[in-house]
Write a protein that holds these residues in place. Structure first.
Motif, PDB file in Angstrom:
ATOM      1  N   GLY A 250       0.639  -1.313  -0.218  1.00 29.07           N
ATOM      2  CA  GLY A 250      -0.063  -0.186  -0.062  1.00 29.07           C
ATOM      3  C   GLY A 250       0.792   1.322  -0.032  1.00 29.07           C
ATOM      4  N   SER A 251       0.281   2.515  -0.098  1.00 26.32           N
ATOM      5  CA  SER A 251       0.566   3.993  -0.310  1.00 26.32           C
ATOM      6  C   SER A 251       0.397   4.271   1.163  1.00 26.32           C
ATOM      7  CB  SER A 251       0.431   4.806  -1.857  1.00 26.32           C
ATOM      8  OG  SER A 251       0.969   5.858  -1.108  1.00 26.32           O
ATOM      9  N   GLU A 252       1.233   4.017   2.241  1.00 27.49           N
ATOM     10  CA  GLU A 252       0.584   4.855   3.391  1.00 27.49           C
ATOM     11  C   GLU A 252       1.953   6.000   4.413  1.00 27.49           C
ATOM     12  OE1 GLU A 252       1.478   1.623   6.814  1.00 27.49           O
ATOM     13  OE2 GLU A 252       2.043   0.366   4.919  1.00 27.49           O
ATOM     14  N   VAL A 253       2.827   6.864   3.083  1.00 28.94           N
ATOM     15  CA  VAL A 253       2.544   7.927   4.291  1.00 28.94           C
ATOM     16  C   VAL A 253       1.922   9.055   3.256  1.00 28.94           C
ATOM     17  CG1 VAL A 253       4.862   9.597   3.263  1.00 28.94           C
ATOM     18  CG2 VAL A 253       4.910   7.423   3.043  1.00 28.94           C
ATOM     19  N   PRO A 254       1.147   9.701   3.864  1.00 28.82           N
ATOM     20  CA  PRO A 254      -0.053  10.447   3.826  1.00 28.82           C
ATOM     21  C   PRO A 254       0.606  12.100   3.586  1.00 28.82           C
ATOM     22  CG  PRO A 254       0.354  10.659   6.692  1.00 28.82           C
ATOM     23  CD  PRO A 254       1.366   9.350   5.816  1.00 28.82           C
ATOM     24  N   ARG A 255       0.417  12.689   2.933  1.00 27.19           N
ATOM     25  CA  ARG A 255       0.770  14.611   2.504  1.00 27.19           C
ATOM     26  C   ARG A 255       0.458  14.932   3.568  1.00 27.19           C
ATOM     27  NH1 ARG A 255      -1.522  14.097  -2.082  1.00 27.19           N
ATOM     28  NH2 ARG A 255       0.048  14.306  -3.133  1.00 27.19           N
ATOM     29  N   ASP A 256       1.194  15.343   3.993  1.00 25.08           N
ATOM     30  CA  ASP A 256       1.440  16.105   5.044  1.00 25.08           C
ATOM     31  C   ASP A 256       0.818  18.013   4.851  1.00 25.08           C
ATOM     32  OD1 ASP A 256       1.605  17.405   7.642  1.00 25.08           O
ATOM     33  OD2 ASP A 256       3.703  16.836   8.004  1.00 25.08           O
ATOM     34  N   LEU A 257       1.220  18.900   5.507  1.00 22.88           N
ATOM     35  CA  LEU A 257       0.677  20.188   5.553  1.00 22.88           C
ATOM     36  C   LEU A 257       1.251  21.668   6.151  1.00 22.88           C
ATOM     37  CD1 LEU A 257      -1.357  22.631   3.863  1.00 22.88           C
ATOM     38  CD2 LEU A 257      -2.930  21.952   5.873  1.00 22.88           C
ATOM     39  N   PRO A 258       3.214  21.465   6.036  1.00 23.52           N
ATOM     40  CA  PRO A 258       3.616  21.910   7.183  1.00 23.52           C
ATOM     41  C   PRO A 258       3.703  23.707   7.099  1.00 23.52           C
ATOM     42  CG  PRO A 258       4.778  21.497   4.231  1.00 23.52           C
ATOM     43  CD  PRO A 258       3.439  20.981   4.692  1.00 23.52           C
ATOM     44  N   ILE A 259       2.940  24.290   7.561  1.00 24.27           N
ATOM     45  CA  ILE A 259       2.246  25.087   7.683  1.00 24.27           C
ATOM     46  C   ILE A 259       2.169  25.700   9.646  1.00 24.27           C
ATOM     47  CG2 ILE A 259       0.664  25.666   6.182  1.00 24.27           C
ATOM     48  CD1 ILE A 259      -1.219  25.436   7.763  1.00 24.27           C
ATOM     49  N   PRO A 260       2.786  27.433   9.392  1.00 27.96           N
ATOM     50  CA  PRO A 260       3.023  27.583  11.001  1.00 27.96           C
ATOM     51  C   PRO A 260       1.868  26.966  11.976  1.00 27.96           C
ATOM     52  CG  PRO A 260       3.561  29.325   9.839  1.00 27.96           C
ATOM     53  CD  PRO A 260       2.197  28.192   9.186  1.00 27.96           C
ATOM     54  N   GLY A 261       2.330  26.354  13.204  1.00 25.86           N
ATOM     55  CA  GLY A 261       1.341  25.881  13.744  1.00 25.86           C
ATOM     56  C   GLY A 261       0.547  23.961  13.585  1.00 25.86           C
ATOM     57  N   ARG A 262       2.161  23.645  12.762  1.00 23.49           N
ATOM     58  CA  ARG A 262       1.709  22.443  12.260  1.00 23.49           C
ATOM     59  C   ARG A 262       1.686  21.297  13.282  1.00 23.49           C
ATOM     60  NH1 ARG A 262       0.190  17.766  12.107  1.00 23.49           N
ATOM     61  NH2 ARG A 262       0.430  15.989  10.639  1.00 23.49           N
ATOM     62  N   GLU A 263       2.755  21.631  14.544  1.00 22.83           N
ATOM     63  CA  GLU A 263       2.861  21.076  15.605  1.00 22.83           C
ATOM     64  C   GLU A 263       1.777  20.582  16.738  1.00 22.83           C
ATOM     65  OE1 GLU A 263       3.655  25.178  16.632  1.00 22.83           O
ATOM     66  OE2 GLU A 263       3.904  23.703  14.922  1.00 22.83           O
ATOM     67  N   LEU A 264       0.187  21.306  16.907  1.00 16.15           N
ATOM     68  CA  LEU A 264      -0.116  22.051  17.759  1.00 16.15           C
ATOM     69  C   LEU A 264      -1.105  20.247  17.992  1.00 16.15           C
ATOM     70  CD1 LEU A 264      -1.264  24.969  16.891  1.00 16.15           C
ATOM     71  CD2 LEU A 264      -0.274  24.595  18.823  1.00 16.15           C
ATOM     72  N   ASP A 265      -1.249  19.744  19.278  1.00 10.95           N
ATOM     73  CA  ASP A 265      -1.974  19.118  19.893  1.00 10.95           C
ATOM     74  C   ASP A 265      -3.928  19.266  18.900  1.00 10.95           C
ATOM     75  OD1 ASP A 265      -3.514  16.987  20.666  1.00 10.95           O
ATOM     76  OD2 ASP A 265      -3.738  17.466  22.878  1.00 10.95           O
ATOM     77  N   GLY A 266      -4.687  18.283  17.869  1.00  9.68           N
ATOM     78  CA  GLY A 266      -5.047  19.313  17.583  1.00  9.68           C
ATOM     79  C   GLY A 266      -4.894  18.387  16.112  1.00  9.68           C
ATOM     80  N   VAL A 267      -4.057  18.948  15.672  1.00 11.84           N
ATOM     81  CA  VAL A 267      -3.819  18.470  13.893  1.00 11.84           C
ATOM     82  C   VAL A 267      -3.261  17.574  13.841  1.00 11.84           C
ATOM     83  CG1 VAL A 267      -3.361  19.694  12.357  1.00 11.84           C
ATOM     84  CG2 VAL A 267      -3.239  21.569  13.807  1.00 11.84           C
ATOM     85  N   HIS A 268      -4.320  16.936  13.167  1.00  8.53           N
ATOM     86  CA  HIS A 268      -4.353  14.820  12.525  1.00  8.53           C
ATOM     87  C   HIS A 268      -4.480  14.990  11.741  1.00  8.53           C
ATOM     88  CE1 HIS A 268      -4.452  14.845  17.334  1.00  8.53           C
ATOM     89  NE2 HIS A 268      -5.459  15.741  17.171  1.00  8.53           N
TER      90      HIS A 268
END
Length: 494
Positions: A250-268
């Protein structure tokens, strides 16, 4: 055709749904399948069109007019034989395939196409109910051993085909249950997992051996939602112990969104939400499951995975659900004279959207904002798409003054998957293509074979993120190539 004028006499009959307010209270399937009489009428709508474009519209090349005619004549047992001749798992495709066959239906040029998917659903469900789906073990064993890495639809289709011609097939899965993203990525309200389990029992009776919790690779055991692996096997040992290896992971690596605040708890990532929920429905006890009860939810991405996040959020009791799409809103109806028989771009509303969801198009997300490390809102802007006069390509630009801040305590990134886990291919020494997928052709001598001797690939590992029906097609075709490699020729269909 059994009813030559049927397409003139009968209208399309879609499958029904349990009411939204009722179905949001559970995770069970809620589609109301066609009755025998309704399926018969739908079968009667299949035209004597001369060239059945639906066959090519279907990636597994289902012989659709034949089983439509058999359903019209109520010859159900013959219908499942025809259906199974091209598709190992019609109970999967009859539930979750978007039905490109219907987009290619000749009747669809003028009116609503034949309800091909609903007829397929009716055929396979009746076959299971009547005990017509039985194990088909090989009459003779070849003595050849094959390892299949990954138990999604591509791996399962290949394993079943190879077992039926007498090979000893072992399927390795790093999770604790068989099924890949059929099991863990698709919510139970779209695909009840008992449907997978009964196929597994059939395959075990045909000689397939399943080993779960096994990671194939030289790296440390992976941790997290995508793996329950407790042991590992090196690719070298796998290649040594087996006569052939087929990777269908399978293709398991999801496309990310590297913008400010990406590390916040609640972004999944979407699967960080969907996989644990499926495990809980299966009876697992999990710590720290993501719950969105009473929260403002934003889903970024307008495809099926995003829709699954919407449906699951509704079942959690989210305060609000908003779904963004970067691309412009598609038209309500396609230009059939321009696109038929190909898959059209048009407005699609899923059953999850009907349960409650606001949608927005041409939206880009610029920043996630939070307090004390927790997500509180996100900043978005409208974009417009214009064709570049020089290149002819569509280019995006932000609309000045369109920024807005939207409250959100949970955001799910559902923007697709980019490639298989790189270490898996690297550990085998498999050459990659420009997109990071395993490099292998589907035509000519040695198709589905990699640059590594006796190692083959199929499904999303080779073609990238795609549909379950494409995975089944590639699994079946790769099985034929593996069989030919081992035996010099193959009786398996391509």
């Amino acid at each position: 055709m059994g009813k030559v004028t049927g397409f003139l006499e009968f209208e399309r009959q879609d499958e029904g749904y349990e009411a939204p307010e009722s179905r949001k209270k559970h995770y069970k399937e809620f589609v109301l399948a066609l009755s025998d009489e309704q399926a018969k009428i739908q079968g009667a709508r299949c035209m004597d069109c001369g060239i059945p474009f639906c066959n090519n519209g279907c990636p597994v090349n289902n012989i659709i007019p034949d089983w439509n005619d058999l359903v019209y004549k109520q010859k159900w047992e013959e219908a499942i034989e025809v259906l199974h001749s091209t598709n190992n798992f019609p109970e999967f495709t009859g539930r979750i395939c978007p039905a490109p066959c219907e987009a290619a239906c000749t009747l669809g040029i003028n009116v609503a196409p034949v309800g091909i998917k609903s007829i397929e659903h009716a055929i396979i469900d009746k076959a299971w109910e009547n005990g017509w789906v039985k194990p088909l073990p090989a009459a003779q064993k070849t003595g050849k051993k094959i390892a299949v890495v990954g138990s999604g639809p591509a791996g399962l289709a290949a394993a079943q085909q190879l077992a039926r011609v007498g090979h000893e097939v072992t399927v390795f899965e790093k999770s604790s249950r068989i099924g890949g993203l059929l099991r863990y990525g698709i919510p139970d309200f779209k695909l009840d997992k008992s449907i997978i389990d009964r196929r597994i029992k059939q395959m075990e009776a045909e000689g397939v051996v399943f080993k779960t919790g096994v990671f194939i690779g030289d790296a440390e055991l992976p941790k997290g939602i995508n793996s329950d692996a407790k042991e590992k096997l090196s690719p070298k040992k796998l290649a040594k112990d087996f006569d052939a290896v087929l990777i269908a992971a399978g293709s398991e690596v999801p496309r990310d969104l590297p913008i400010p605040g990406r590390e916040l708890d609640g972004v999944h990532f979407a699967l960080e939400f969907l996989i644990p929920q499926n495990k809980v429905v299966a009876g697992d006890k999990l710590k720290d499951q993501i719950k969105v009860t009473g929260k403002n939810v934003v889903v970024i991405g307008g495809g099926d995975t995003g829709s699954d996040c919407v449906g699951t959020s509704n079942r959690h009791g989210a305060k609000s659900v908003l779904q963004f799409e970067l691309m412009p809103q598609p038209p309500e109806k396609e230009n059939k004279s321009l696109v038929w028989p190909y898959w059209p771009i048009k407005m699609r509303t899923s059953s999850s959207h009907d349960e409650g969801c606001d949608r927005a198009w041409s939206v880009t997300t610029k920043e996630f904002r939070g307090e004390n490390g927790k997500l509180k809102s996100l900043v978005t802007a409208q974009v417009e798409w214009k064709k570049d006069d020089k290149t002819g390509q569509m280019k995006m630009s932000e609309v000045p003054g369109s920024e807005k801040e939207i409250p959100a305590e949970a955001v799910f990134l559902a923007m697709g998957f980019v490639n298989p886990v790189g270490s898996l291919l690297e550990n085998f020494g498999i050459e990659k293509d420009a997109r990071g997928n395993a490099k292998a052709s589907t035509d000519g001598a040695g198709c589905y074979a990699t640059n590594v001797p006796k190692v083959f690939v199929a499904g999303d590992t080779r073609r990238g993120q795609s549909l379950v029906v494409w995975a089944i097609r590639e699994g079946r075709q790769a099985a034929r190539e593996v069989d030919s490699f081992l035996m010099g020729s193959s009786v398996l269909p391509r």
